[in-house]
Design an enzyme around this catalytic site. Sequence first.
Site, PDB file in Angstrom:
ATOM      1  N   SER A 157       0.854  -1.184   0.000  1.00 26.99           N
ATOM      2  CA  SER A 157       0.000   0.000   0.000  1.00 26.99           C
ATOM      3  C   SER A 157       0.891   1.234   0.000  1.00 26.99           C
ATOM      4  CB  SER A 157      -0.857   0.019   1.270  1.00 26.99           C
ATOM      5  OG  SER A 157      -1.488   1.270   1.413  1.00 26.99           O
TER       6      SER A 157
ATOM      7  N   TYR B   7      -0.905   0.079  10.216  1.00 27.65           N
ATOM      8  CA  TYR B   7      -1.118  -0.438   8.851  1.00 27.65           C
ATOM      9  C   TYR B   7       0.115  -0.143   7.997  1.00 27.65           C
ATOM     10  CZ  TYR B   7      -3.358  -0.936   4.235  1.00 27.65           C
ATOM     11  OH  TYR B   7      -3.680  -1.305   2.945  1.00 27.65           O
TER      12      TYR B   7
HETATM   13  N1  LIG Z   1      -8.839  -0.743  -0.786  1.00 30.57           N
HETATM   14  C1  LIG Z   1      -7.833   0.107  -0.747  1.00 30.57           C
HETATM   15  O1  LIG Z   1      -8.009   1.335  -0.751  1.00 30.57           O
HETATM   16  C2  LIG Z   1      -6.414  -0.411  -0.709  1.00 30.57           C
HETATM   17  C3  LIG Z   1      -5.370   0.503  -0.931  1.00 30.57           C
HETATM   18  C4  LIG Z   1      -4.058   0.043  -0.878  1.00 30.57           C
HETATM   19  C5  LIG Z   1      -3.796  -1.286  -0.612  1.00 30.57           C
HETATM   20  N2  LIG Z   1      -4.837  -2.154  -0.380  1.00 30.57           N
HETATM   21  C6  LIG Z   1      -4.480  -3.536  -0.085  1.00 30.57           C
HETATM   22  O2  LIG Z   1      -5.102  -4.378  -1.047  1.00 30.57           O
HETATM   23  C7  LIG Z   1      -5.463  -5.625  -0.445  1.00 30.57           C
HETATM   24  C8  LIG Z   1      -6.941  -5.916  -0.661  1.00 30.57           C
HETATM   25  O3  LIG Z   1      -7.709  -4.832  -0.194  1.00 30.57           O
HETATM   26  P1  LIG Z   1      -9.297  -4.791  -0.367  1.00 30.57           P
HETATM   27  O4  LIG Z   1      -9.683  -3.365  -0.535  1.00 30.57           O
HETATM   28  O5  LIG Z   1      -9.748  -5.778  -1.357  1.00 30.57           O
HETATM   29  O6  LIG Z   1      -9.719  -5.262   1.108  1.00 30.57           O
HETATM   30  P2  LIG Z   1     -11.003  -6.083   1.586  1.00 30.57           P
HETATM   31  O7  LIG Z   1     -11.126  -5.761   3.033  1.00 30.57           O
HETATM   32  O8  LIG Z   1     -12.159  -5.808   0.680  1.00 30.57           O
HETATM   33  O9  LIG Z   1     -10.587  -7.605   1.370  1.00 30.57           O
HETATM   34  C9  LIG Z   1      -9.732  -8.272   2.248  1.00 30.57           C
HETATM   35  C10 LIG Z   1     -10.023  -9.765   2.159  1.00 30.57           C
HETATM   36  O10 LIG Z   1      -9.107 -10.439   3.022  1.00 30.57           O
HETATM   37  C11 LIG Z   1      -9.826 -11.423   3.743  1.00 30.57           C
HETATM   38  N3  LIG Z   1      -9.106 -11.711   4.993  1.00 30.57           N
HETATM   39  C12 LIG Z   1      -8.988 -10.921   6.088  1.00 30.57           C
HETATM   40  N4  LIG Z   1      -8.301 -11.550   7.051  1.00 30.57           N
HETATM   41  C13 LIG Z   1      -7.961 -12.773   6.566  1.00 30.57           C
HETATM   42  C14 LIG Z   1      -7.256 -13.896   7.088  1.00 30.57           C
HETATM   43  N5  LIG Z   1      -6.769 -13.894   8.350  1.00 30.57           N
HETATM   44  N6  LIG Z   1      -7.071 -14.972   6.297  1.00 30.57           N
HETATM   45  C15 LIG Z   1      -7.578 -14.996   5.036  1.00 30.57           C
HETATM   46  N7  LIG Z   1      -8.301 -13.988   4.493  1.00 30.57           N
HETATM   47  C16 LIG Z   1      -8.484 -12.885   5.249  1.00 30.57           C
HETATM   48  C17 LIG Z   1     -11.206 -10.826   3.978  1.00 30.57           C
HETATM   49  O11 LIG Z   1     -12.181 -11.806   4.277  1.00 30.57           O
HETATM   50  C18 LIG Z   1     -11.446 -10.132   2.633  1.00 30.57           C
HETATM   51  O12 LIG Z   1     -12.063 -11.005   1.683  1.00 30.57           O
HETATM   52  C19 LIG Z   1      -5.046  -5.517   1.018  1.00 30.57           C
HETATM   53  O13 LIG Z   1      -3.762  -6.090   1.167  1.00 30.57           O
HETATM   54  C20 LIG Z   1      -4.992  -4.031   1.262  1.00 30.57           C
HETATM   55  O14 LIG Z   1      -4.120  -3.703   2.316  1.00 30.57           O
HETATM   56  C21 LIG Z   1      -6.124  -1.743  -0.434  1.00 30.57           C
END
Ligand SMILES: NC(=O)c1ccc[n+]([C@@H]2O[C@H](COP(=O)([O-])OP(=O)(O)OC[C@H]3O[C@@H](n4cnc5c(N)ncnc54)[C@H](O)[C@@H]3O)[C@@H](O)[C@H]2O)c1
Length: 257
Positions: free
Chosen positions: A150, A160
């Site tokens: 991120s 985070y």
């Molecule tokens: N959405 C954003 O703005 C953003 C920005 C930068 C980086 N990211 C990164 O992208 C990735 C995905 O983000 P997203 O927006 O899809 O998030 P999200 O919260 O929609 O999805 C996260 C998924 O991880 C699963 N999860 C959580 N804990 C878990 C565990 N212990 N074991 C297995 N699965 C587990 C959840 O059930 C969910 O399906 C993450 O690594 C996040 O840090 C997101």
Amino acid sequence: MDVKELFDLTGKVAVVTGGAGGIGEVYAEALCDVGACVVIADVNIDAAQHTADTLEGKGFQAVAVHLDVTSADSAAQMASATTEAFGGIDILINNAAVMTNLPPYGLSNMPVPDWDRVLNVNLRGPLLCTQAVVESMTERGGGRIVNGLSAGGFMPGGIYGVSKYALHGLTCNLAAELGGRGINVNGIAPGLVDNESGYVSLPKDSPFREILGAQIPGKTSGPPADLIGTMLLLCSPAGEWINGQTISVDGGWIMRL
Ligand SMILES: NC(=O)c1ccc[n+]([C@@H]2O[C@H](COP(=O)([O-])OP(=O)(O)OC[C@H]3O[C@@H](n4cnc5c(N)ncnc54)[C@H](O)[C@@H]3O)[C@@H](O)[C@H]2O)c1
């Protein structure tokens, strides 16, 4: 090589952790689109099953597997279930993370259990999943691991940010360790993503978006689909020479000289 083959993953097997929704679900469908069989590995098995069923309904090969990335046993079960379903593992997308349910403390007063909860998912998780798939990748002559970082990892982003910066360190170390086996390990660091979790961490109507936008030279935010090209690059023959890198996809918000 025929240019059309650069992004072809026909016959490859990919695991997407946290693939039940959000960015992971978009990644999973993109991998299917270029020919891969996909395992949706998520702690939320009902949502994972729904995503796998939707992909199957579109004519792709996808299965759902329960995975808690914090558990070595669960990661090992994910690897054996994947091998049972599709014969082995070529690609691991370490996408699962705690992002929205973050502890309401600064680092200087954070209770240790809260620190552990975030680091266990966001840092230990990618390590355990990597450990679980390395044997199969090695047997198959190599593989690709993509870690979900991120922009928050490259600024004072609290717990985070610490977890994501540490994941960058893990990415470099694993790349150095596994490169000789033909396993490339890289990261993608998205900026502001326009999805449900992105809007929880920074609400759509927050005035802070405009302030941030003024600091970002290119596009301020983008949908998960804007990450597909980079993910496919890192998973496909096109990215064979790329190893140990974290690529920022954020409009130029983070520039590491
Ligand atoms: N959405 C954003 O703005 C953003 C920005 C930068 C980086 N990211 C990164 O992208 C990735 C995905 O983000 P997203 O927006 O899809 O998030 P999200 O919260 O929609 O999805 C996260 C998924 O991880 C699963 N999860 C959580 N804990 C878990 C565990 N212990 N074991 C297995 N699965 C587990 C959840 O059930 C969910 O399906 C993450 O690594 C996040 O840090 C997101």
